[in-house]
Design an enzyme around this catalytic site. Structure first.
Site, PDB file in Angstrom:
ATOM      1  N   LYS A  13       0.829  -1.214   0.000  1.00  0.00           N
ATOM      2  CA  LYS A  13       0.000   0.000   0.000  1.00  0.00           C
ATOM      3  C   LYS A  13       0.863   1.262   0.000  1.00  0.00           C
ATOM      4  O   LYS A  13       0.649   2.177  -0.793  1.00  0.00           O
ATOM      5  CB  LYS A  13      -0.924   0.034   1.244  1.00  0.00           C
ATOM      6  N   ARG A  85      -8.999   1.424   9.742  1.00  0.00           N
ATOM      7  CA  ARG A  85      -8.604   0.050  10.044  1.00  0.00           C
ATOM      8  C   ARG A  85      -9.617  -0.653  10.929  1.00  0.00           C
ATOM      9  O   ARG A  85      -9.413  -1.803  11.274  1.00  0.00           O
ATOM     10  CB  ARG A  85      -7.286   0.091  10.796  1.00  0.00           C
ATOM     11  N   ARG A 124      12.047  -5.916   4.098  1.00  0.00           N
ATOM     12  CA  ARG A 124      11.837  -4.460   3.938  1.00  0.00           C
ATOM     13  C   ARG A 124      12.916  -3.684   4.700  1.00  0.00           C
ATOM     14  O   ARG A 124      13.284  -4.007   5.799  1.00  0.00           O
ATOM     15  CB  ARG A 124      10.469  -4.067   4.489  1.00  0.00           C
ATOM     16  N   ARG A 157      12.258  -2.009  10.310  1.00  0.00           N
ATOM     17  CA  ARG A 157      11.239  -1.594  11.273  1.00  0.00           C
ATOM     18  C   ARG A 157      11.126  -2.607  12.401  1.00  0.00           C
ATOM     19  O   ARG A 157      11.171  -3.798  12.160  1.00  0.00           O
ATOM     20  CB  ARG A 157       9.879  -1.457  10.567  1.00  0.00           C
ATOM     21  N   ARG A 168       0.252  -8.826  13.642  1.00  0.00           N
ATOM     22  CA  ARG A 168      -0.368  -7.792  12.787  1.00  0.00           C
ATOM     23  C   ARG A 168      -1.331  -8.433  11.796  1.00  0.00           C
ATOM     24  O   ARG A 168      -2.383  -7.879  11.493  1.00  0.00           O
ATOM     25  CB  ARG A 168       0.727  -6.994  12.051  1.00  0.00           C
TER      26      ARG A 168
HETATM   27  P1  AP5 Z   1       4.984  -1.572   1.715  1.00  0.00           P
HETATM   28  O1  AP5 Z   1       4.577  -0.744   0.554  1.00  0.00           O
HETATM   29  O2  AP5 Z   1       5.826  -0.929   2.774  1.00  0.00           O
HETATM   30  O3  AP5 Z   1       3.687  -2.300   2.336  1.00  0.00           O
HETATM   31  P2  AP5 Z   1       2.473  -1.719   3.166  1.00  0.00           P
HETATM   32  O4  AP5 Z   1       1.241  -2.378   2.655  1.00  0.00           O
HETATM   33  O5  AP5 Z   1       2.494  -0.221   3.210  1.00  0.00           O
HETATM   34  O6  AP5 Z   1       2.835  -2.363   4.573  1.00  0.00           O
HETATM   35  P3  AP5 Z   1       2.923  -1.755   6.047  1.00  0.00           P
HETATM   36  O7  AP5 Z   1       3.577  -2.856   6.857  1.00  0.00           O
HETATM   37  O8  AP5 Z   1       3.588  -0.420   6.107  1.00  0.00           O
HETATM   38  O9  AP5 Z   1       1.465  -1.612   6.382  1.00  0.00           O
HETATM   39  P4  AP5 Z   1       0.811  -1.739   7.724  1.00  0.00           P
HETATM   40  O10 AP5 Z   1      -0.541  -1.469   7.286  1.00  0.00           O
HETATM   41  O11 AP5 Z   1       0.955  -2.967   8.532  1.00  0.00           O
HETATM   42  O12 AP5 Z   1       1.676  -0.747   8.627  1.00  0.00           O
HETATM   43  P5  AP5 Z   1       1.415   0.756   9.048  1.00  0.00           P
HETATM   44  O13 AP5 Z   1       2.681   1.476   8.882  1.00  0.00           O
HETATM   45  O14 AP5 Z   1       0.186   1.278   8.380  1.00  0.00           O
HETATM   46  O15 AP5 Z   1       5.759  -2.879   1.154  1.00  0.00           O
HETATM   47  C1  AP5 Z   1       6.290  -3.850   2.017  1.00  0.00           C
HETATM   48  C2  AP5 Z   1       7.627  -4.366   1.437  1.00  0.00           C
HETATM   49  O16 AP5 Z   1       7.371  -5.087   0.234  1.00  0.00           O
HETATM   50  C3  AP5 Z   1       8.640  -3.272   1.057  1.00  0.00           C
HETATM   51  O17 AP5 Z   1       9.919  -3.755   1.309  1.00  0.00           O
HETATM   52  C4  AP5 Z   1       8.419  -3.050  -0.459  1.00  0.00           C
HETATM   53  O18 AP5 Z   1       9.600  -2.615  -1.098  1.00  0.00           O
HETATM   54  C5  AP5 Z   1       8.018  -4.465  -0.894  1.00  0.00           C
HETATM   55  N1  AP5 Z   1       7.017  -4.477  -1.964  1.00  0.00           N
HETATM   56  C6  AP5 Z   1       5.947  -3.632  -2.106  1.00  0.00           C
HETATM   57  N2  AP5 Z   1       5.217  -3.981  -3.198  1.00  0.00           N
HETATM   58  C7  AP5 Z   1       5.831  -5.089  -3.723  1.00  0.00           C
HETATM   59  C8  AP5 Z   1       5.561  -5.921  -4.859  1.00  0.00           C
HETATM   60  N3  AP5 Z   1       4.498  -5.682  -5.644  1.00  0.00           N
HETATM   61  N4  AP5 Z   1       6.398  -6.959  -5.100  1.00  0.00           N
HETATM   62  C9  AP5 Z   1       7.470  -7.209  -4.305  1.00  0.00           C
HETATM   63  N5  AP5 Z   1       7.793  -6.442  -3.226  1.00  0.00           N
HETATM   64  C10 AP5 Z   1       6.978  -5.404  -2.933  1.00  0.00           C
HETATM   65  O19 AP5 Z   1       1.051   0.587  10.583  1.00  0.00           O
HETATM   66  C11 AP5 Z   1       2.026   0.260  11.551  1.00  0.00           C
HETATM   67  C12 AP5 Z   1       1.372   0.246  12.946  1.00  0.00           C
HETATM   68  O20 AP5 Z   1       0.846   1.563  13.255  1.00  0.00           O
HETATM   69  C13 AP5 Z   1       0.146  -0.682  13.094  1.00  0.00           C
HETATM   70  O21 AP5 Z   1       0.529  -1.999  13.415  1.00  0.00           O
HETATM   71  C14 AP5 Z   1      -0.615   0.000  14.238  1.00  0.00           C
HETATM   72  O22 AP5 Z   1      -0.032  -0.264  15.482  1.00  0.00           O
HETATM   73  C15 AP5 Z   1      -0.408   1.491  13.934  1.00  0.00           C
HETATM   74  N6  AP5 Z   1      -1.465   2.055  13.063  1.00  0.00           N
HETATM   75  C16 AP5 Z   1      -1.300   2.580  11.814  1.00  0.00           C
HETATM   76  N7  AP5 Z   1      -2.473   3.005  11.315  1.00  0.00           N
HETATM   77  C17 AP5 Z   1      -3.405   2.743  12.266  1.00  0.00           C
HETATM   78  C18 AP5 Z   1      -4.813   2.929  12.325  1.00  0.00           C
HETATM   79  N8  AP5 Z   1      -5.497   3.478  11.296  1.00  0.00           N
HETATM   80  N9  AP5 Z   1      -5.467   2.521  13.445  1.00  0.00           N
HETATM   81  C19 AP5 Z   1      -4.802   1.973  14.488  1.00  0.00           C
HETATM   82  N10 AP5 Z   1      -3.469   1.768  14.500  1.00  0.00           N
HETATM   83  C20 AP5 Z   1      -2.773   2.141  13.391  1.00  0.00           C
END
Ligand code: AP5
Length: 214
Positions: A13, A85, A124, A157, A168
């Protein structure tokens, strides 16, 4: 255009949202990025969020909703990445958009299986200075473990450790996946096969956005 990017951790994403925002002049609102920055700076929000994030749990809805109210541009034009979420967050978003006479154009569901998620998150690397995201195999930096853009050493991370990733994924299945039906009922959900390579996912994303108008 106001978009929600929905999908499990590691689905890609953030990778796609950063590029689409840059190329289409949209505002990228990643609650994860904002929270990580707050934790790094030790702000009151960061101090509250830290313990939840380290365990892979969701930060409480009231904190997230207040945060979104603060960063939402009045004229819209936003990609929400990692928000909403939970159903209460989705309802709060609906109310906020209605107050501003805005609406959601599309919700893009990034579909990918759990083994792929674990492989993506374990490889990552992120840049602590400029926020660029890499993968040691699928999207490596030119120089080993160094950011192409700002030359800072890359980091892994804390919540990308395997046991936290498993938690997660469980949290996603239990608390976030119900949003799929929530948005299906509104007929604004579009699914993408996010297991393809980064370029193919981006072309598919552009195609569904163009095909379906807005
Ligand atoms: P990447 O693009 O970083 O993936 P992503 O979907 O953004 O994954 P995240 O882990 O950042 O999402 P998340 O939703 O768990 O974490 P968030 O930061 O929102 O890609 C991942 C890897 O794959 C990278 O290395 C990339 O290069 C590679 N890649 C990408 N596309 C690819 C492809 N097509 N092919 C091959 N490789 C690929 O949340 C973190 C924490 O914050 C949560 O656990 C929670 O505690 C808190 N939080 C955040 N938002 C909320 C909310 N709304 N409510 C409550 N808590 C929240």
């Amino acid at each position: 255009m106001n978009l929600v990017f929905l999908g499990p951790p590691g689905a890609g994403k953030g990778t796609q949202a950063k590029r689409l925002a840059r190329e289409k002049g949209l505002v990228h609102i990643s609650t994860g990025d904002i929270l990580r920055d707050a934790v790094k700076r030790g702000t009151p929000l960061g101090l509250k969020a830290k313990e939840f994030m380290e365990k892979g749990q969701l930060v409480p809805d009231d904190l997230i909703i207040a945060l979104i109210e603060e960063v939402m541009p009045p004229e819209g034009g936003v990609i929400f990445d990692g928000f909403p979420r939970t159903v209460p967050q989705a309802q709060a978003l609906d109310e906020m958009l209605e107050r501003k006479s805005l609406r959601l154009s599309k919700v893009i569901l990034f579909e990918v299986d759990e083994d792929t998620v674990v492989e993506r998150l374990s490889g990552r690397r992120t840049c602590p200075s400029c926020g660029a995201v890499y993968h040691i195999k699928f999207n490596p930096p030119k120089e080993d473990e160094i950011c192409d853009r700002c030359k800072s050493p890359l980091v892994q991370r804390e919540d990308d450790k395997e046991e936290v990733v498993r938690n997660r994924l469980r949290v996603y299945r239990e608390q976030t996946a119900p949003l799929i039906d929530y948005y299906k009922r509104r007929d604004i959900l579009v699914s993408l096969d996010a297991s393809k390579d980064i370029e193919s996912v981006y072309s598919d994303l552009l195609r569904v956005l163009n095909e379906e108008g807005d």
